[in-house]
Design a protein around this motif. Structure first.
Motif, PDB file in Angstrom:
ATOM      1  N   THR A 280       0.846  -1.200   0.000  1.00  0.00           N
ATOM      2  CA  THR A 280       0.000   0.000   0.000  1.00  0.00           C
ATOM      3  C   THR A 280       0.875   1.241   0.000  1.00  0.00           C
ATOM      4  O   THR A 280       2.108   1.166   0.082  1.00  0.00           O
ATOM      5  N   THR A 281       0.201   2.387  -0.101  1.00  0.00           N
ATOM      6  CA  THR A 281       0.903   3.664   0.046  1.00  0.00           C
ATOM      7  C   THR A 281       0.538   4.310   1.377  1.00  0.00           C
ATOM      8  O   THR A 281       0.511   5.535   1.497  1.00  0.00           O
ATOM      9  N   LEU A 282       0.268   3.482   2.390  1.00  0.00           N
ATOM     10  CA  LEU A 282      -0.096   3.973   3.722  1.00  0.00           C
ATOM     11  C   LEU A 282       1.077   3.761   4.662  1.00  0.00           C
ATOM     12  O   LEU A 282       1.600   2.655   4.783  1.00  0.00           O
ATOM     13  N   ARG A 283       1.477   4.833   5.328  1.00  0.00           N
ATOM     14  CA  ARG A 283       2.587   4.745   6.260  1.00  0.00           C
ATOM     15  C   ARG A 283       2.076   4.913   7.690  1.00  0.00           C
ATOM     16  O   ARG A 283       1.370   5.864   8.002  1.00  0.00           O
ATOM     17  N   PHE A 284       2.434   3.961   8.541  1.00  0.00           N
ATOM     18  CA  PHE A 284       2.120   4.053   9.970  1.00  0.00           C
ATOM     19  C   PHE A 284       3.227   4.842  10.658  1.00  0.00           C
ATOM     20  O   PHE A 284       4.403   4.562  10.471  1.00  0.00           O
ATOM     21  N   LEU A 285       2.830   5.810  11.469  1.00  0.00           N
ATOM     22  CA  LEU A 285       3.793   6.640  12.178  1.00  0.00           C
ATOM     23  C   LEU A 285       3.488   6.608  13.664  1.00  0.00           C
ATOM     24  O   LEU A 285       2.334   6.715  14.073  1.00  0.00           O
TER      25      LEU A 285
END
Length: 921
Positions: free
Chosen positions: A297-302
């Motif tokens: 995906t293009t989702l980043r967890f921060l």
């Protein structure tokens, strides 16, 4: 038999004529009456201002004595009232979370009609509502039960037959009158300790009471009581196994605390959400470290590591099921007999309550909702992507992100409430009247501290211009903020009332009671300036600033027509200064003792609840509505779930054009007492409320989106750029929904109360007593909008048909043993979609329909708990008690719509043990 008055106008005229003729003739009758003979001691019973010797009159009243409270091991008035069969859904509990508009308060809801329909009194007089503003239906005038003293209660009387013309026309569901001791001589100390057998839900209390003076000999009495209470909070993580919360993990849109970080949706390169609630094919979150991209995906967890196959952030370490509570109650009363058959009295009570709600760190980013700027009526929109060049975007294209603010800290809430009540009064017997006058001031002030919230302007601007680094070591000082809000409400009451005997009837002397009351009400809610300015991410706001005067005249006549028939006619007239509206609220009740062992009784009444200050004056509330299905983006049958069970912002505004709620109630019962030791009463009740003040639900507005009806037109605001390829003709995600207070609904509640008591004394085995109290609903139905279909909800979600308690007590030697069983019937886990037909019948619960089965559950199981208590009094001046509640450690049934359990009906504590002791000196 009493018949329902078909014409309120006719009834009003008849009552007015009756009062007028009797009051005019009072003087003539008073001059011809013979000298009074010696009478039995008389008491004032809830539901009447005329003192009497028999508490079992024409009205169904349930009495809970101080002794019963002590033997129950319950530590708060809320605990005492929660298991009453007549108490139902619609009240508040201190176990509700920090997001509640009335966080820190607990209330009762007789017949399930909401706290605003239940009039709670202290010694027959009003109590200021809880300071915080609650826009939810039936909660506009919440009395915080936990702010009331428990140790000096003499008895609690519950009047269950609907509206009261004596104390307040808004008592549509009934009256709870908490009656405290009038005097105390000597001293008493007490202590109590409570814990579950798992070592959780710990609480401690201590009490001290001291008084001096004997009214009979010294002509005065003064006493004071201090209660100190403390309970330790419990987090969901600590009871996860007990409540089987694993059932809810990984379920999209459930609102369970562990799912608020996700589930992460698969994200397309066009920055639009696509179908699915799992990670991309072959991808998991189990090995996804903090600050990494979700595979595929293009989702980043921060800021936090996601766990589980559905990319959930585990909040169970943070979120609570019970808060930390510290409470101090002070109550004092003084009484002095004066010359001329007069008595002066005064009361002072102060309550200090602090409740701490632990919360999880906040979340920002993709999939997180927007929030209102109340000062402008605009909407702050959550940044959902990080632009190219942003310090947390290592790619050459915009990316979605989700940041958990662990570095800033838990979003905790502390409510600090102070309730004050001061009363001075004078009463006496002069000129043939028993009279009383009093001045009362009561107020409630609540301060709310919210910690570790997020600054909206810093977030929005910092993401847009690339200056906000979520991983910076000083992120807390940059983005974090605290808020301090305050709300208060108050009453100032002046009252004068009197009663006297009028003339002789075949059954005894007719009696009149009448009075006048002037009340000033005020309500002010001042949120922290950051909140209405939109500076706090994701926070709703409740504001109010209003006051009004209410003038009341009330009267009552008791007519012992014969030795077996008694009639009670009562009425009150209220005038509200803010709207100029007036009400005339009548009530007629009667009893017929057919035989010494058989009595019939009944009543008919009208109810009237004027809009509260938070519903009609300068007041507005914005907040989030959870678990909403967007009909344009939710079709589970077609696997379209992007708009199912989502959270939406909503704006609720007060209206100066509201009409009062009105109600008609009636009851009819039979009391059978063949002996002094056996009593059985059965009472049928019927309460019908209309013009209910509430706001249109978001679901109804969304269902009627596009309608030209002004109730629905232009109320839904969408984002046409936030669309999904999986939704045909997707109009875009909902940004927010406008709604407001209006006279919208109607509710009908009908049922039967049963109360049976039996006592038996033996020569060798001691005394036994048995009691059965239950409520069975034959009808619970309603509609949420004018001219809308009427739905049957009897036996459905939040509306079980039957609730009852059975207790037995064995008093032998110096030991009293009590055993109490509490039962709540099975009911459907969903709301009934069937419309009532003209015959008043609807379809039965259909568990074969998949839409009614959620998480594999269609019905909530019946629930029974058993409490065991022992009280020992074998040592002089010492009393020791042991109570084991839920001795079988019964697991609360799973309610998939109220995860992990419905706090209105069930306790998360399991088996608990209470040890208490009292010593008198």
């Amino acid at each position: 038999m009493l018949k329902r008055f078909q014409s309120p106008t006719q009834l009003s005229k008849s009552l007015a004529l009756a009062f007028g003729s009797i009051v005019l003739s009072t003087g003539a009758y008073a001059q011809t009456q013979a000298a009074p003979t010696q009478k039995q001691d008389r008491i004032e019973v809830t539901g009447s201002n005329v003192k009497r010797t028999d508490i079992e009159g024409a009205l169904p009243i349930q009495v809970i004595t101080a002794e019963e409270i002590k033997r129950s091991g319950k530590l708060t008035i809320t605990d005492v009232l929660r298991e009453l069969p007549s108490n139902a859904a619609g009240g508040l509990t201190e176990l509700t979370g920090s997001g509640s508009f009335s966080a820190g308060a607990a209330s009762a809801s007789l017949r399930g009609l909401g706290s605003a329909a239940t009039l709670v009194l202290l010694n027959g007089r009003r109590i200021a509502p809880y300071g915080l503003v609650d826009p939810n239906f039936g909660q506009s005038a919440v009395v915080n039960l936990n702010a009331l003293p428990l140790d000096v209660i003499e008895r609690i009387e519950i009047l269950k037959d609907g509206a009261s013309a004596i104390y307040g026309s808004e008592a549509i569901a009934g009256v709870i009158n908490i009656i405290l001791r009038k005097d105390f001589k000597g001293g008493q100390v007490g202590a109590s300790f409570n814990t579950s057998d798992r070592g959780l839900f710990k609480s401690n209390s201590a009490t001290l009471t001291y008084g001096k003076g004997d009214l009979g000999q010294d002509k005065y009495n003064i006493f004071a009581n201090v209660e100190v209470f403390s309970s330790k909070g419990v987090k969901f993580k600590q009871i996860e196994g007990y409540l089987n919360t694993q059932l809810f993990r990984g379920v999209y849109g459930t609102g369970v605390p562990s799912s608020s970080f996700g589930p992460a949706m698969t994200l397309a390169t066009n920055s639009a959400f696509t179908a699915g609630v799992r990670a991309g094919p072959g991808a998991t979150c189990a090995t996804t470290p903090a600050n990494a991209f979700l595979p595929g995906t293009t989702l980043r967890f921060l800021g936090a590591t996601a766990v589980g196959a559905t990319c959930l952030y585990d909040q169970w370490e943070h979120v609570i099921v019970a808060p930390d509570t510290d409470r101090v109650n002070f109550f004092s009363r003084g009484t002095v007999e004066l010359p001329g058959e007069m008595t002066a009295f005064g009361e002072l009570s102060i309550n200090k309550t602090k409740v701490f709600f632990a919360g999880a760190p906040g979340t920002v980013g993709s999939g997180v909702g927007n929030w209102f700027v109340a000062n402008t009526g605009a909407l702050n929109r959550m940044p959902t992507t990080l632009p190219v060049g942003h310090p947390n975007n290592p790619t050459n294209a915009p990316i979605f992100y989700r940041w958990r603010s662990n570095a800033i800290g838990d979003q905790n809430r502390t409510t600090d409430s102070t309730a004050l009540r001061a009363l001075v009064g004078l009463k006496g017997t002069n000129f043939g009247w028993d009279w009383e006058t009093a001045l009362l001031h009561t107020n409630s002030v609540t301060k709310v501290l919210d910690e570790n919230l997020l600054r909206g302007s810093v977030l929005i601007n910092g993401v847009a211009n690339g200056t906000l680094n979520f991983l910076a070591p000083n992120i807390k000082s940059i983005l974090g903020t605290n808020t301090n809000s305050e709300a208060k409400s108050g009453f100032t009451n002046f009252e004068v009332k009197g009663s006297r005997e009028l003339f002789k009837l075949p059954g005894g002397n007719a009696s009149l009671a009448t009075g006048f009351e002037f009340r000033n009400e005020s309500r002010v809610a001042n949120p922290d300036p950051q909140i209405p300015a939109g500076e706090v991410v994701g926070r709703g706001v409740a504001r109010a600033d209003a006051s009004r005067n209410v003038t009341t005249v009330f009267g009552e006549i008791v007519l012992p027509v014969t030795s077996s028939i008694e009639l009670q006619v009562a009425a009150r007239s209220d005038k509200y200064g803010d709207s100029g509206k007036s009400s005339f609220t009548p009530k007629v009740s009667g009893s017929w003792k057919v035989l010494e062992a058989l009595k019939f009784r009944g009543s008919v009444a009208e109810g009237f609840r004027a809009p509260s200050l938070t519903e009609s004056a300068q007041s507005s509330t914005s907040g989030f509505f959870n678990g909403i299905d967007d009909p344009k983006r939710c079709d589970r049958a077609k696997n379209i779930t992007i708009g199912c069970g989502v959270s939406m912002p909503g704006l609720i505004v007060a209206s100066p054009f509201l009409e009062p709620e009105k109600a008609k109630s009636s009851s009819f019962g039979i009391v059978i007492e063949p002996t002094r030791d056996l009593s059985v009463s059965v009472d049928y009740f019927d309460i019908r409320r209309r013009n209910e003040i509430t706001f249109l639900g978001l679901t109804e507005i969304l269902t009627n989106e596009g309608s030209t009806d002004p109730r629905y037109a232009n109320k839904v605001v969408r984002d046409p750029t936030n669309v999904s390829a999986t939704v045909p003709n997707d109009p875009g995600a909902v940004l927010f929904v406008r709604t407001g207070f209006d006279n919208l609904g109607l509710t009908t509640v009908q049922g039967v109360d049963l109360d049976a008591r039996f006592k038996v004394a033996t020569q060798t085995a001691g005394k036994f007593s048995f009691r059965l109290a239950s409520t069975y609903y034959t009808k619970q139905s309603g509609s949420g909008a004018p001219n809308a279909p009427v739905y049957d909800f009897n036996g459905y979600r939040n509306a079980p048909k039957f609730r009852g308690t059975f207790s037995t007590e064995w008093d032998f030697s110096n030991v009293v043993t009590t055993l109490t069983a509490n039962y709540l019937s099975s009911h459907a886990s969903y709301s009934n979609p069937e419309v009532l037909s003209a015959a008043g019948k609807a379809g039965v619960a259909d568990c074969g329909n998949p839409i009614n089965t959620y998480l594999g559950i269609c019905r909530i199981a019946a629930y029974t708990t058993v409490d065991l208590g022992l009280t020992y009094t074998g040592i002089k001046n010492l009393r020791v008690g042991l109570v084991v509640r839920n001795i079988g450690d019964a697991l609360p049934p799973i309610d998939p719509q109220s995860r992990p359990l419905n706090f209105g009906f069930y306790s998360p504590a399991g088996r608990t043990i209470n040890v208490n002791a009292r010593y008198s000196f």
